[in-house]
Scaffold this active site. Structure first.
Site, PDB file in Angstrom:
ATOM      1  N   GLY A 129       0.816  -1.211   0.000  1.00 54.11           N
ATOM      2  CA  GLY A 129       0.000   0.000   0.000  1.00 54.11           C
ATOM      3  C   GLY A 129       0.840   1.247   0.000  1.00 54.11           C
ATOM      4  N   ASN A 182      -6.853  -5.159   6.971  1.00 53.89           N
ATOM      5  CA  ASN A 182      -6.485  -5.522   5.606  1.00 53.89           C
ATOM      6  C   ASN A 182      -7.571  -6.436   5.063  1.00 53.89           C
ATOM      7  OD1 ASN A 182      -5.219  -6.365   3.208  1.00 53.89           O
ATOM      8  ND2 ASN A 182      -4.139  -8.012   4.263  1.00 53.89           N
ATOM      9  N   GLY A 183      -8.235  -6.020   4.003  1.00 50.61           N
ATOM     10  CA  GLY A 183      -9.280  -6.851   3.427  1.00 50.61           C
ATOM     11  C   GLY A 183     -10.413  -6.025   2.865  1.00 50.61           C
ATOM     12  N   TYR A 207       0.771 -12.092  -6.874  1.00 53.06           N
ATOM     13  CA  TYR A 207       1.077 -10.677  -7.099  1.00 53.06           C
ATOM     14  C   TYR A 207       1.350  -9.878  -5.828  1.00 53.06           C
ATOM     15  CZ  TYR A 207       0.334  -5.819  -8.557  1.00 53.06           C
ATOM     16  OH  TYR A 207       0.475  -4.491  -8.773  1.00 53.06           O
TER      17      TYR A 207
END
Length: 472
Positions: free
Chosen positions: A163, A237-238, A413
């Site tokens: 991020g 996170n999600g 990724y």
């Protein structure tokens, strides 16, 4: 190369071209094969190091009657061209430049209409602007003494790839919380010793953000805070998929309080659902003690921890989607939990001080552990909630657990190759992908000149394909 010949240019309104690209495109032939190149490419950054654009040529069978070559699309990208090379490319009418993230997006979207973009808003196949789901990095550290902020900073640098929109940190000595969050990279938000000195405390949490819901506003940078109950900071996170229903419950009669949300972030919703559940569980305990005629209505620290676990279980039954979270809860400790399917990753680490005491870390990836001296212990289990108390005791409870179904995109990724997620090495996973793809190339009998990783995160896969096929 310079032998390319432009065959035609059509607008985005073309019957097939428009659906696949959503912008102007040129079709070229090179050695008798058709290629397509967008004309909406960015040219800024030529000659500026890491910000260089890339050249792209994509072969496709989906772009109109004149394109009859039955090959699947392929991508060839040259990296970091010089300013002179870009000028020569312009004079030679080579393909316009595109960034690596756009390459991946259009390569995937040519035949399916799906587009994947690396951290930007762009035109979808229907012509509407949308924000692609992106992921965050989270970390929490418990130290027996000393300042945690510097190690949180180092850990966030190791997670920066997850991020780049904003960064935030909260530290505490359990008497007072100290917070800093802004839009920008980690090194830009925590840019000086003066800033770091304002974050004292031996325990803390940190976050790097890509927005998956809400807006890129600095107001939505994490951590988020609620004052009641207890005082709670949370990082997430999600992506929560039933946010609308949860908001309705929070702001209606079903909520213990009619809660006011300051942002559109699903992370703030998640925090308030948990806080509301803690209120209800706490009230049940107090009512039970009154019913039993106990004169002392005050809950002990261990009972408060049980309340937090109970509320965590309720949260996991209500919230749908992917979430790994780390929180600071006053009177309880450092808390980490993962959704029942383990979609988003979370890893537990530990180190021992010279006097034999244990210090703990929770993070999205264990690549953050080594540089600050922690060792991997294990993955946090799906549906598990871990509490590291204010005294450093680790307590664990399984709330709701289902089958482990991690996001495969973490391995392809998102995660760094040197991370291990769910006991699977990301690097070994990517090598296996390269091996299978090489076998597929042989099976299809494709005529391939070279292998190029696009974006750069696919380098281990490309190296393995190159090795298996004997290609540069």
């Amino acid at each position: 190369g310079r032998g390319g010949r432009q065959e035609r240019v059509e607008s985005a309104s073309g019957p097939r071209q428009g659906r696949a690209w959503g912008r102007r495109a040129s079709i070229w032939t090179l050695s008798g094969r058709p290629f397509v190149c967008t004309e909406a490419a960015e040219r800024r950054g030529a000659g500026n190091g890491a910000d260089h654009p890339h050249w792209i040529m994509v072969m496709s069978r989906t772009l109109g009657a004149k394109v009859t070559t039955p090959h699947a699309f392929r991508v060839a990208v040259g990296t970091s061209p010089s300013r002179g090379a870009m000028a020569e490319a312009s004079r030679s009418r080579m393909c316009p430049s595109m960034r690596a993230g756009q390459v991946a997006g259009h390569a995937r979207g040519i035949s399916t209409g799906r587009q994947l973009h690396e951290g930007r808003t762009f035109l979808s196949s229907k012509g509407k602007r949308r924000l692609v789901a992106r992921k965050c990095g989270i970390i929490g550290i418990f130290k027996t003494d000393g300042q945690a902020s510097m190690e949180l900073y180092e850990g966030l640098l190791m997670l920066q790839h997850r991020g780049q929109d904003s960064a935030g940190m909260v530290t505490t000595d359990w008497k007072r919380f100290h917070e800093k969050k802004e839009n920008g990279l980690v090194k830009e938000v925590f840019h000086s010793k003066e800033v770091m000195d304002k974050l004292p405390g031996n325990v803390g949490i940190g976050h790097v953000r890509y927005p998956t819901a809400g807006t890129p506003s600095a107001l939505e940078a994490q951590p988020f805070f609620v004052n009641s109950p207890l005082g709670m900071f949370l990082i997430h996170n999600g992506n929560i998929t039933n946010t609308k229903e949860l908001k309705k419950d929070l702001q209606g009669s079903n909520s213990f309080f009619n809660r006011c949300l300051r942002t559109d972030s699903d992370s703030e919703v998640l925090l308030n659902v948990w806080a509301d559940a803690i209120h209800r569980a706490h009230q049940k305990r107090l009512i039970s003690r009154r019913r039993d005629s106990q004169s002392d209505f005050e809950l002990t620290p261990s009972q408060v921890t049980e309340v937090v676990f109970e509320a965590g279980k309720e949260l996991m039954t209500k919230a749908k989607g992917a979430y790994s979270c780390v929180a600071l809860v006053k009177g309880v400790g450092l808390v980490g939990f993962r959704d029942p399917n383990g979609i988003r990753p979370m890893v537990l680490g530990r180190r021992k001080t010279p006097d034999g005491r244990e210090e703990w870390i929770l993070a999205s990836e264990d690549c953050a552990f080594g540089p600050i001296g922690f060792e991997r212990v294990r993955d946090v289990a799906p549906g598990e909630m871990i509490v590291i108390s204010e005294s450093g005791e680790l307590i664990s409870s399984i709330g709701v657990q289902e089958d482990l179904t991690p996001c495969i995109f973490e391995y392809i990724y998102l995660a760094r190759p040197d991370s291990i997620l769910n006991d699977i090495s990301v690097y070994e996973f990517q090598l296996a992908l390269g091996s299978r793809l090489a076998s597929k190339v042989r099976e299809m009998n494709w005529d391939v000149d070279m292998v190029v990783p696009v974006p750069d995160g696919s380098r281990p896969i490309a190296i393995e394909i190159s090795s298996r096929l004997g290609l540069p």
